[in-house]
Design a protein around this motif. Structure first.
Motif, short mmCIF file in Angstrom:
data_model
loop_
_atom_site.label_atom_id
_atom_site.label_comp_id
_atom_site.label_asym_id
_atom_site.label_seq_id
_atom_site.Cartn_x
_atom_site.Cartn_y
_atom_site.Cartn_z
N UNK A 116 -5.33 3.25 7.12
CA UNK A 116 -5.69 1.93 7.66
C UNK A 116 -4.49 0.98 7.61
N UNK A 117 -3.64 1.13 6.58
CA UNK A 117 -2.46 0.26 6.50
C UNK A 117 -1.53 0.50 7.68
N UNK A 118 -1.37 1.78 8.05
CA UNK A 118 -0.51 2.10 9.19
C UNK A 118 -1.06 1.45 10.47
N UNK B 262 3.26 10.77 7.02
CA UNK B 262 2.71 11.94 6.34
C UNK B 262 1.55 11.56 5.43
N UNK B 263 1.71 10.42 4.73
CA UNK B 263 0.62 9.94 3.87
C UNK B 263 -0.64 9.68 4.69
N UNK B 264 -0.46 9.01 5.84
CA UNK B 264 -1.61 8.68 6.68
C UNK B 264 -2.23 9.95 7.26
N UNK B 265 -1.38 10.91 7.67
CA UNK B 265 -1.89 12.15 8.26
C UNK B 265 -2.69 12.95 7.24
N UNK C 168 0.85 -1.21 0.00
CA UNK C 168 0.00 0.00 0.00
C UNK C 168 0.88 1.25 0.00
N UNK C 169 1.94 1.23 0.82
CA UNK C 169 2.77 2.43 0.89
C UNK C 169 3.60 2.63 -0.36
N UNK C 170 3.96 1.52 -1.03
CA UNK C 170 4.79 1.66 -2.23
C UNK C 170 3.96 1.97 -3.46
N UNK C 171 2.79 1.30 -3.58
CA UNK C 171 2.05 1.40 -4.85
C UNK C 171 0.70 2.09 -4.71
N UNK C 172 0.30 2.45 -3.52
CA UNK C 172 -0.94 3.20 -3.40
C UNK C 172 -2.09 2.36 -2.87
#
Lengths: 494, 211
Positions: A72-74, A483-486, A53-57
Motif C-alpha cells: 500500500x505504501x508503494x 520486491x517487498x511489495x511483490x 514504512x520501507x525503512x522500518x516496516x
C-alpha cells in the motif's frame, strides 16, 4: 513514535483540510493555486510516511483497522506523484481554456472539493486493513469523480457520466458480493469486527472454504475489474476518459485504475492460498490481461480521437499489469514496476493531449498535424509519452514489459507470450503511425501556441527524464521496495 | 416470519417485471426496501438496540427518502409516466419467472452453511432479487428505471449478506448504507441534468460516444 503510528488515518483526513482551505480562496485562480500548494504539502507528508514504512516496516494502528505495508505504501507514493503533477497541470490547463469553458468561482470550488474528496477516498482505500472499508472507499471514488467528468455540462459529457455511474456502481456492487462470500467462507468461525480484516483473512486463508473463495474471487475480479477497466468490462472507460477535463483523465488513468487493481492484488494471495496454492486465480488474471491487451489493440488501430486513443492505451496497460500479476513472483515484480511506469507516461500523455487539444481546438487526430513545430514543449511531450507508452527502448515501460515476457517464459506460458507480443505489436504499429503523423506533417493555418512557463516545462521534462532513468538504471532501494511489495502479493512465496 | 418476508420480496420482484407505471414501480421498490429493513429484526436472536436502530435507519432511507427523491426527480424531469421496456410486459414477466426459477436452483447449489436453520427461502429470494435488479437495468429505457434496478439489486445484496454472514461490523454496514444513499442522490442529480440537456431521460438515446 506510537502517537504517530496511531495517527495514519490522518493521511485520509489531510486532503479534507486542504480542500477546506482552498474553498476560502477569493478567486478561481487562487483556488487552483491553493490546490497545488496543498498537494505539495500532502505529498511531502505522505512520502515521508512511505519512506518510513520501507525503512522500518509495516505500520498498523487503531486495532488494526488501518495498516500501511510495502504494497500500500508503494501505491500511496504512485498516487501522490500522479496527484501532485495533475494539480500543477490543472492550473495551466484551466487558465488556457476557451472563454466559454473557463472556470468561474463556483466551478473552481466544486472542482477543488471533489478533487480533494477523491484523494481522501483513494487514500482510505490504500490505508484500510478492512476489505469492507476498502470497498466503501472504492464506491466513494466512483460517486465523487462522476461529477468531475461532467464539470462542463454538455450532452456528451452527461452521457459519459451516466455510463460511468451505472456501469461502475453495478460492477462495484458485484465486488461487494465477493466481499460477502469471502466473509461467508470463514464459516463464521470468527464473528465480530475481525471478520473482514485483511490480515486476519490472510492468516486463516488456508482454512477457508475453497469453493466459496473461488466464487468470491470471481465476483471480486469482475467487480473491481470493471473499475480497473479490464476488458470486456471496460465499456465506460473510453467515454469517461475522453469527455473529462484533461487533469481528471490523468488521475483516472494514472491512479484510479491502479487503485482498483490494488484491491485485486490484496485478494489474490488469499484466493491462491485457499486453493492450496494452485494457479487457478493467476490463470484467470492472465486470461483477463490478454483479453484487455488484444481488445485494446483492435480499437487503437481504428481510433481518430486522441483522448480515446490514450484511453484504450490504459485498457492495454492495465491488461499488461494483470498479465504480470498472473505470472508468479517475477511477473508481480514487473507488474508493480509497470504500474509506476504507466502512471508516469499516461499522466504526461493526457496532459499533452489536453493542451494540444486546446491549441488545435479539437481532439481529432486527423486535424492535429505538425505539433512539434506549433508547440515544441507539449508536442514533444505528446510524442515522447506515446513512444514510451508503446514500449520504445530505453524507456522504463520497455524494461517492465521485457521482464513480464521473461516471467511468462519462466512460467512456460508460451501462448501468453505469443498473444502479448501480437497485441503489443499491433499497438506499436498503430500508435506509432498516429504519433508520427501528429508530430510532423503540415501544420494548419492560424494555429499558435502561447509561450510555456517554467512549471509546464518541468511537468513535461521530469516524467520523461524519470522514465529514461529508471529504464536504464534501477536504483537498489527502488528494487528493494518493489520486491517487498511483490512479496505481499505472492503471499511471501519466493 | 423471515420466510413470509422473503415470499413478499419474491412477489414484488415479479410485480416489478410486469408493472407499467413508473410511480407504481417506485412504490413497489419502497415496500421492498421496508421489507429488507425489517428482515434483520427476525433473523437475529432477540432484539438488540443496534439491530433496531439499523432497521429504523434502513426503513426510513429505503421506504421514505429514496421514493420521495425519485418521485420528485420524475416530476421535475416531466417525463411520461410509463416504464417503456425494450421487451413487452408479458415477455418481461416470463423472464422474471425464469430468473426466479434459476435463483431457486442456484440457492440449492451454493455451498453455503446458512447461519439460522430452516431459512430455505432466503438465499433464492436474495439471488432472485439481484437478478431482477440487473434485468431492470438492462431492459428498461428510462434512466429512473435503471436507478430503480440498482436499488432492487442493492436490496438483493443486503438480503444475501444477511443470509450468508451472521455479523458484519456496524461501521461497515453504515458505510455501505451511506454509499447507497449517495449513489441514489448522485444518480438523481444526473437525471435532472440529463432531462434539462436532452428534454428526455431515455438512456437508449445516449449513444453519441462510440468506438
Amino acid at each position: 513514535m506510537s502517537l504517530f503510528e496511531n495517527a495514519i488515518w490522518l493521511l485520509a483526513v489531510l486532503p479534507v483540510f486542504s480542500g477546506m482551505i482552498s474553498l476560502l480562496m477569493p478567486s478561481p485562480r487562487r483556488v487552483l493555486a491553493s490546490i497545488a500548494a496543498g498537494m505539495l504539502v500532502i505529498t511531502g507528508i505522505d512520502l515521508w510516511v512511505v519512506a518510513r514504512v520501507f525503512l522500518k516496516g509495516t505500520i498498523s494502528s487503531n486495532n488494526a483497522w488501518f495498516r500501511l505495508d510495502a504494497l500500500s505504501a508503494y501505491h500511496l507514493a504512485v498516487m501522490m506523484i500522479v496527484f501532485l503533477m495533475s494539480s500543477f497541470y490543472a492550473c495551466s490547463y484551466f487558465r488556457n481554456e476557451p472563454a466559454a469553458l473557463r472556470l468561474n468561482h463556483f466551478l473552481a470550488r466544486k472542482f477543488s472539493a471533489i478533487w480533494h474528496g477523491a484523494l481522501a477516498a483513494m487514500t482510505l482505500v490504500l490505508i484500510s486493513n478492512n476489505i469492507g472499508v476498502m470497498w466503501v472507499g472504492v464506491e466513494a471514488t466512483t460517486l465523487l469523480t462522476a461529477f468531475l467528468i461532467c464539470l462542463h455540462i454538455s450532452a456528451v459529457s452527461l452521457e459519459a457520466t451516466w455510463k460511468y455511474l451505472i456501469v461502475c456502481s453495478v460492477g462495484v456492487a458485484f465486488a461487494f458480493m465477493g466481499v460477502l462470500l469471502l466473509a461467508a467462507s470463514t464459516g463464521n468461525l470468527a464473528a465480530g469486527s475481525t471478520i473482514l480484516q485483511w490480515t486476519h483473512l490472510q492468516s486463516i486463508s488456508a482454512t477457508l472454504d475453497p469453493r466459496l473463495v473461488k466464487l468470491s474471487f470471481i465476483f471480486l475480479l469482475v467487480g473491481y475489474g470493471t473499475k480497473a477497466g479490464l476488458a470486456p468490462m471496460h465499456s465506460w472507460l473510453p467515454d469517461a476518459h475522453s469527455q473529462a477535463p484533461a487533469p481528471v483523465s490523468a488521475i483516472f488513468s494514472g491512479f484510479m485504475l491502479n487503485m482498483a487493481l490494488y484491491c485485486i492484488m490484496r485478494h489474490l494471495p488469499i484466493a491462491a492460498r485457499a486453493q492450496g496454492n494452485s494457479l487457478w486465480a493467476n490463470n484467470l488474471l492472465v486470461f483477463f490481461g490478454l483479453a484487455s491487451i488484444l481488445i485494446a489493440a483492435v480499437f487503437i488501430l481504428s481510433q481518430h480521437d486522441l483522448k480515446r486513443l490514450l484511453a484504450y492505451h490504459s485498457v492495454e496497460h492495465i491488461g499488461i499489469i494483470a498479465l504480470g500479476l498472473g505470472l508468479g513472483p517475477l511477473g508481480v515484480f514487473a507488474a508493480l514496476f509497470h504500474t509506476l511506469n504507466h502512471s508516469l507516461c499516461k499522466t504526461l500523455g493526457f496532459f499533452s493531449a489536453g493542451r494540444i487539444g486546446q491549441i488545435y481546438g479539437s481532439h481529432d487526430m486527423r486535424s492535429i498535424k505538425g505539433t512539434l513545430r506549433v508547440d515544441p514543449l507539449w508536442g514533444g511531450g505528446l510524442f515522447g509519452s506515446l513512444l514510451a507508452l508503446i514500449g520504445v527502448a530505453p524507456f522504463a515501460v520497455f524494461m517492465s514489459e521485457l521482464i513480464i515476457l521473461k516471467a511468462a517464459a519462466d512460467a512456460r506460458q508460451y501462448y501468453a507470450i505469443i498473444l502479448f507480443l501480437a497485441g503489443a505489436g499491433i499497438v506499436f504499429v498503430g500508435a506509432l503511425r498516429h504519433a508520427i503523423d501528429m508530430a510532423w506533417g503540415n501544420k494548419p493555418e492560424g494555429v499558435a501556441a502561447p509561450s510555456s512557463r517554467l512549471i509546464e516545462r518541468l511537468i513535461v521534462i521530469l516524467p520523461l527524464a524519470a522514465l529514461l532513468l529508471i529504464g536504464v538504471w534501477m536504483p537498489a532501494c527502488f528494487r528493494n521496495a518493489l520486491e517487498l511489495a511483490a512479496a505481499i502479493v505472492t503471499g511471501g512465496r519466493p | 416470519m423471515t420466510e413470509n418476508i422473503m415470499a413478499v420480496l419474491i412477489l414484488i420482484n415479479l410485480a416489478l417485471t410486469a408493472s407499467s407505471r413508473l410511480g407504481g414501480c417506485i412504490n413497489l421498490v419502497a415496500v421492498q426496501g421496508i421489507a429488507i429493513g425489517l428482515l434483520p429484526l427476525f433473523a437475529q436472536e432477540g432484539l438488540t438496540l443496534r439491530g433496531f436502530l439499523l432497521a429504523a435507519f434502513v426503513v426510513i432511507l429505503k421506504g421514505i427518502v429514496f421514493p420521495r427523491l425519485l418521485i420528485n426527480t420524475v416530476r421535475d424531469a416531466a417525463v411520461r409516466r410509463e416504464v417503456e421496456p425494450f421487451v413487452g410486459y408479458g415477455f418481461s414477466l416470463m423472464i422474471g419467472t425464469a430468473l426466479t426459477v434459476i435463483a431457486f436452483w442456484l440457492g440449492t447449489k451454493l455451498p453455503l452453511s446458512l447461519s439460522p436453520s430452516g431459512m430455505s427461502l432466503v438465499l433464492p429470494g436474495a439471488i432472485g432479487t439481484i437478478f431482477t435488479g440487473l434485468f431492470m437495468i438492462v431492459s428498461r429505457r428510462k434512466a429512473v428505471t435503471q436507478v430503480l434496478g440498482y436499488l432492487v439489486m442493492e436490496n438483493g445484496i443486503a438480503a444475501f449478506g444477511l443470509a450468508v454472514v451472521s455479523e458484519i461490523p456496524l461501521l461497515i454496514e453504515l458505510g455501505i448504507l451511506l454509499d447507497t444513499f449517495v449513489a441514489i442522490f448522485v444518480m438523481a442529480i444526473m437525471i435532472y441534468h440529463i432531462s434539462r440537456e436532452f428534454e428526455h431521460i431515455d438512456v437508449d438515446q445516449l449513444s453519441a460516444l462510440k468506438g
